[in-house]
Design a protein around this motif. Structure first.
Motif, PDB file in Angstrom:
ATOM      1  N   GLU A  10       0.823  -1.211   0.000  1.00  0.00           N
ATOM      2  CA  GLU A  10       0.000   0.000   0.000  1.00  0.00           C
ATOM      3  C   GLU A  10       0.858   1.263   0.000  1.00  0.00           C
ATOM      4  OE1 GLU A  10      -2.283   0.968   3.629  1.00  0.00           O
ATOM      5  OE2 GLU A  10      -4.041   1.010   2.325  1.00  0.00           O
ATOM      6  N   VAL A  11       1.871   1.265   0.842  1.00  0.00           N
ATOM      7  CA  VAL A  11       2.744   2.434   0.927  1.00  0.00           C
ATOM      8  C   VAL A  11       3.459   2.683  -0.403  1.00  0.00           C
ATOM      9  CG1 VAL A  11       4.778   3.396   2.070  1.00  0.00           C
ATOM     10  CG2 VAL A  11       3.069   2.183   3.406  1.00  0.00           C
ATOM     11  N   ILE A  12       3.914   1.612  -1.032  1.00  0.00           N
ATOM     12  CA  ILE A  12       4.605   1.732  -2.321  1.00  0.00           C
ATOM     13  C   ILE A  12       3.671   2.320  -3.372  1.00  0.00           C
ATOM     14  CG2 ILE A  12       5.554   0.382  -4.243  1.00  0.00           C
ATOM     15  CD1 ILE A  12       6.710  -1.528  -2.083  1.00  0.00           C
ATOM     16  N   LYS A  13       2.491   1.762  -3.428  1.00  0.00           N
ATOM     17  CA  LYS A  13       1.513   2.261  -4.403  1.00  0.00           C
ATOM     18  C   LYS A  13       1.190   3.725  -4.131  1.00  0.00           C
ATOM     19  CE  LYS A  13      -1.936   2.096  -7.484  1.00  0.00           C
ATOM     20  NZ  LYS A  13      -3.274   1.539  -7.224  1.00  0.00           N
ATOM     21  N   ASP A  14       0.956   4.041  -2.862  1.00  0.00           N
ATOM     22  CA  ASP A  14       0.633   5.422  -2.503  1.00  0.00           C
ATOM     23  C   ASP A  14       1.751   6.383  -2.895  1.00  0.00           C
ATOM     24  OD1 ASP A  14      -1.753   4.596  -1.545  1.00  0.00           O
ATOM     25  OD2 ASP A  14      -1.259   4.781   0.584  1.00  0.00           O
ATOM     26  N   PHE A  15       2.967   5.978  -2.603  1.00  0.00           N
ATOM     27  CA  PHE A  15       4.088   6.849  -2.951  1.00  0.00           C
ATOM     28  C   PHE A  15       4.122   7.102  -4.458  1.00  0.00           C
ATOM     29  CE2 PHE A  15       8.403   6.990  -4.697  1.00  0.00           C
ATOM     30  CZ  PHE A  15       8.753   8.271  -4.277  1.00  0.00           C
ATOM     31  N   ARG A  33      11.279   4.197   2.481  1.00  0.00           N
ATOM     32  CA  ARG A  33      11.986   3.882   3.718  1.00  0.00           C
ATOM     33  C   ARG A  33      11.843   4.986   4.756  1.00  0.00           C
ATOM     34  NH1 ARG A  33      18.047   1.766   3.857  1.00  0.00           N
ATOM     35  NH2 ARG A  33      18.310   3.573   2.521  1.00  0.00           N
ATOM     36  N   GLN A  34      11.536   6.187   4.307  1.00  0.00           N
ATOM     37  CA  GLN A  34      11.372   7.271   5.261  1.00  0.00           C
ATOM     38  C   GLN A  34      10.121   7.077   6.127  1.00  0.00           C
ATOM     39  OE1 GLN A  34      14.002   9.547   2.680  1.00  0.00           O
ATOM     40  NE2 GLN A  34      12.300  10.977   2.836  1.00  0.00           N
ATOM     41  N   ASN A  38      11.995  -0.180   7.888  1.00  0.00           N
ATOM     42  CA  ASN A  38      12.460  -1.566   7.848  1.00  0.00           C
ATOM     43  C   ASN A  38      12.259  -2.250   6.503  1.00  0.00           C
ATOM     44  OD1 ASN A  38      12.888  -1.034  10.481  1.00  0.00           O
ATOM     45  ND2 ASN A  38      11.797  -2.823  11.269  1.00  0.00           N
ATOM     46  N   ILE A  39      11.600  -1.571   5.595  1.00  0.00           N
ATOM     47  CA  ILE A  39      11.292  -2.224   4.326  1.00  0.00           C
ATOM     48  C   ILE A  39      12.585  -2.579   3.588  1.00  0.00           C
ATOM     49  CG2 ILE A  39      11.208  -0.210   2.819  1.00  0.00           C
ATOM     50  CD1 ILE A  39       8.582  -1.412   1.681  1.00  0.00           C
ATOM     51  N   SER A  40      12.545  -3.687   2.894  1.00  0.00           N
ATOM     52  CA  SER A  40      13.747  -4.111   2.175  1.00  0.00           C
ATOM     53  C   SER A  40      13.589  -3.879   0.679  1.00  0.00           C
ATOM     54  CB  SER A  40      14.025  -5.582   2.429  1.00  0.00           C
ATOM     55  OG  SER A  40      13.200  -6.388   1.632  1.00  0.00           O
TER      56      SER A  40
END
Lengths: 130, 130
Positions: A10-15, A33-34, A38-40
DNA sequence: TTCCTTGCAAATCGTTTGCATAATG
DNA sequence: CATTATGCAAACGATTTGCAAGGAA
């Protein structure tokens, strides 16, 4: 392989939705990552691939050796600056007719096409007035 | 950086001229090695890059992650089969007009474009009649 | 509890590069 | 002789993958 929810995805898509400059996986990683320290990088790649397979985002292979990603899946074309490498959306008339043209004397089936335009972006064009 | 003759470069160029299937560097290497067993992959890459920088051949980034090379430098477009991956020359009307179209509402300078068409080649199209 | 997803690190793949030697001009 | 090209192997950068542990349904 039913899809399960994941905060990371979700965060990736949102970004990606906040950007119109077609970031690379690494840029996505740096930024996400901000909010999610912890995301890899592997997870970023996995989700970008997943999202593009689902058709929620587009993977752009503009020819610079690095994949770019675009949350705008509506049909449009891209320009790549040979100087600074930036990838820019083009506002231009529909050119789908080239797909008809390609299919005319072809024995197979043509499902789609990609067209990338190259040159100098507005900003680099100005700087290079020598 | 004056160019000096090299047998290897000649053999690579010659091989490429005999093929119309747009081989990858590795395929070039495999084949050239039959006439020239000691040649190294690095030399193949170096010369392919050199030749394409000189404009004697073209480097095709069709989006499959591997570079393809084409001895035919005349303007033409390519088709990539989504099934077997083969890269095929398209005989089609000139579509350079899309470059004009792209430049109409754009502040930079457009020098060129690449257009790749995707789908099923004739052969794969037949095989997939399920 | 099932099985998808993650983080981590190692692995892979295509391509490039450093270096000592060989070939060209 | 000056300089470019080669073979070899190591290095590289982007992306993928195996695996044990964590999280969603």
């Amino acid at each position: 392989m039913a899809l399960k929810y994941s905060r990371q995805r979700e965060v990736i898509k949102d970004f990606l939705c906040t950007r119109k400059d077609h970031p690379t996986a690494d840029v996505v990683y740096m930024n996400v990552r901000q909010q999610y320290p912890n995301i890899s990088l592997g997870t970023v790649y996995r989700n970008l691939t997943l999202l593009s397979d689902m058709g929620e985002i587009m993977r752009l292979r503009v020819g610079d050796g690095v994949d770019h990603f675009d949350a705008d899946t509506s049909p449009h074309n891209h320009f790549v600056c040979s100087e600074c490498g930036s990838v820019i959306d083009l506002k231009m008339e529909n050119i789908d007719y080239i797909q008809e043209a390609a299919g005319k004397d072809f024995s197979g089936r043509i499902d789609g096409y990609t067209a990338y335009f190259y040159g100098l972006c507005g900003s680099c064009c100005g700087k290079l007035q020598s």
